[in-house]
Design a protein around this motif. Structure first.
Motif, mmCIF file in Angstrom:
data_model
loop_
_atom_site.group_PDB
_atom_site.id
_atom_site.type_symbol
_atom_site.label_atom_id
_atom_site.label_comp_id
_atom_site.label_asym_id
_atom_site.label_seq_id
_atom_site.Cartn_x
_atom_site.Cartn_y
_atom_site.Cartn_z
ATOM 1 N N ASP A 203 0.864 -1.179 0.000
ATOM 2 C CA ASP A 203 0.000 0.000 0.000
ATOM 3 C C ASP A 203 0.900 1.229 0.000
ATOM 4 O OD1 ASP A 203 -2.369 1.614 0.160
ATOM 5 O OD2 ASP A 203 -3.347 -0.021 1.246
ATOM 6 N N TYR A 204 0.314 2.393 0.225
ATOM 7 C CA TYR A 204 1.046 3.654 0.109
ATOM 8 C C TYR A 204 0.882 4.469 1.384
ATOM 9 C CZ TYR A 204 0.861 2.054 -4.696
ATOM 10 O OH TYR A 204 0.972 1.279 -5.828
ATOM 11 N N ASN A 205 1.985 5.068 1.839
ATOM 12 C CA ASN A 205 1.934 5.769 3.124
ATOM 13 C C ASN A 205 0.912 6.904 3.136
ATOM 14 O OD1 ASN A 205 3.463 7.465 1.479
ATOM 15 N ND2 ASN A 205 5.301 7.400 2.767
ATOM 16 N N GLY A 206 0.771 7.616 2.016
ATOM 17 C CA GLY A 206 -0.225 8.686 1.944
ATOM 18 C C GLY A 206 -1.646 8.157 2.045
ATOM 19 N N THR A 207 -1.912 7.032 1.405
ATOM 20 C CA THR A 207 -3.225 6.399 1.485
ATOM 21 C C THR A 207 -3.521 5.980 2.920
ATOM 22 O OG1 THR A 207 -2.994 5.578 -0.774
ATOM 23 C CG2 THR A 207 -4.683 4.552 0.588
ATOM 24 N N GLY A 208 -2.520 5.411 3.573
ATOM 25 C CA GLY A 208 -2.710 4.986 4.951
ATOM 26 C C GLY A 208 -3.002 6.143 5.889
ATOM 27 N N TRP A 209 -2.232 7.203 5.753
ATOM 28 C CA TRP A 209 -2.336 8.337 6.668
ATOM 29 C C TRP A 209 -3.651 9.094 6.485
ATOM 30 C CZ3 TRP A 209 -0.315 9.716 11.017
ATOM 31 C CH2 TRP A 209 -0.317 11.050 11.444
ATOM 32 N N ILE A 210 -4.049 9.304 5.245
ATOM 33 C CA ILE A 210 -5.224 10.134 4.965
ATOM 34 C C ILE A 210 -6.499 9.314 4.843
ATOM 35 C CG2 ILE A 210 -6.270 11.689 3.260
ATOM 36 C CD1 ILE A 210 -3.452 12.763 2.733
ATOM 37 N N ASN A 211 -6.498 8.316 3.979
ATOM 38 C CA ASN A 211 -7.736 7.588 3.707
ATOM 39 C C ASN A 211 -8.115 6.607 4.812
ATOM 40 O OD1 ASN A 211 -6.607 8.383 0.890
ATOM 41 N ND2 ASN A 211 -8.757 7.914 0.539
#
Length: 325
Positions: free
Chosen positions: A109-117
């Motif tokens: 997965d992607y760190n930005g996806t994890g943090w925001i979504n």
């Protein structure tokens, strides 16, 4: 084998994140199916590291994810595991829920996806390592998920235009795009359906850049590229590691207000699985370090533009890099 404690797992979730780096923009895209060769011989990978262990490898449905899934499957097989292909799950939330439920054991997965979504934060952290560490710490505490190892590539969102459009209009940045749409309210903006609703997608982007007009078109992932290249979209949402950007002669606009979060690729597992099989992290870390933005752009091009199967591209890369024979 000594199993790590919860504190050790927490340390692992953060410590392995040191390999994350800012590599600029990168490429991705869309659908193919899973599959892949079962005949993987070990090269630099220890063929006994995961001997007899069953590892279910998941992924989302777009090309980069399918490729990452096949790379992981091949590495697991090379390490002696019984690797089960659970790739090609449609949607970020669905792929994550599949991991949580035990339908898969590991996926990227992607760190930005994890943090925001997933974790619901409004503002991204603009330092790659800090972004990943914060995501890892919170997701472990709340959802018993372990993030790591991380890769240097950054597959974030961007808008692109044709080279001809950029030359004629002088549009080079996202602020230029906003100004153009203000003067030309019938300008078409093409995005994939998920991006149209994500908080880190078009709704937030419009607010950040003050866009109040334009004709929004929601298209399938990947269709945006061809429609933009053909002139049916003035502006098209792209992933910055997508190999089709260069192939279709698209020009990526600069996110001059730095709206889009970082999206470094990170291997994610359940805490219970990491406790049982910490060797998975050890096997994957050397591969993760190789996956720079430039590497992902080239690998994605072979899938998305050249039409090669993700499994073949993964096998060829791992052989070239000496991971497998």
């Amino acid at each position: 084998m000594i199993k790590p404690t919860k504190h050790a797992v927490a340390g692992l979730a953060v410590a392995v994140l040191g390999v994350t780096g800012l590599a600029g923009c990168g490429s991705l895209d869309e659908s193919s199916s899973g599959g892949g060769s079962d005949k993987v011989e070990a090269g630099s990978v220890d063929p006994t590291a995961l001997k007899g262990v069953t590892v279910k490898v998941g992924s989302k449905e777009f090309d980069e994810q399918l490729l990452l899934g096949q790379l992981t499957l091949a590495m697991m097989k090379a390490a002696g595991a019984n690797a089960v292909d659970e790739t090609n799950t449609k949607g970020s939330t669905q792929a994550r829920e599949k991991l949580i439920r035990g339908g898969s054991d590991v996926y990227w997965d992607y760190n930005g996806t994890g943090w925001i979504n997933y974790l619901g934060h409004d503002k991204p952290i603009l330092d790659s390592t800090q972004q990943t560490e914060a995501t890892a710490k919170e997701d472990l505490a709340k959802n018993q998920l372990v993030w790591g190892p991380a890769a240097p590539f950054n597959n974030t969102y961007a808008f692109a235009v044709t080279e001809d459009f950029a030359q004629k209009t002088g549009v080079k940045t996202d602020s230029d795009m906003a100004a153009y749409i203000k003067k030309n309210p019938s300008a078409t903006v093409c995005v994939e359906s998920e991006f149209a609703a994500r908080p880190d997608g078009y709704p937030g982007y419009k607010k950040a850049y003050g866009i109040t007009s334009g004709q929004l078109k929601s298209l399938g992932t990947g269709v945006v590229y061809t429609q933009t290249a053909q002139g049916n979209c003035d502006f098209g949402e792209v992933f910055t590691t997508d190999g089709r950007i260069g192939n279709l002669k698209l020009q990526v606009l600069e996110d001059d207000k730095k709206f889009f979060p970082l999206y470094n690729g990170v291997l994610v597992e359940r805490e219970d699985f990491v406790k049982e099989h910490p060797e998975v992290q050890e096997v994957m870390k050397p591969l993760a370090e190789k996956l720079t933005t430039e590497v992902m752009q080239e690998l994605n091009k072979q899938v998305s533009a050249d039409g090669l199967p993700p499994a073949q591209v993964a096998q060829d890369f791992l052989k070239k890099e000496g991971f497998i024979k």
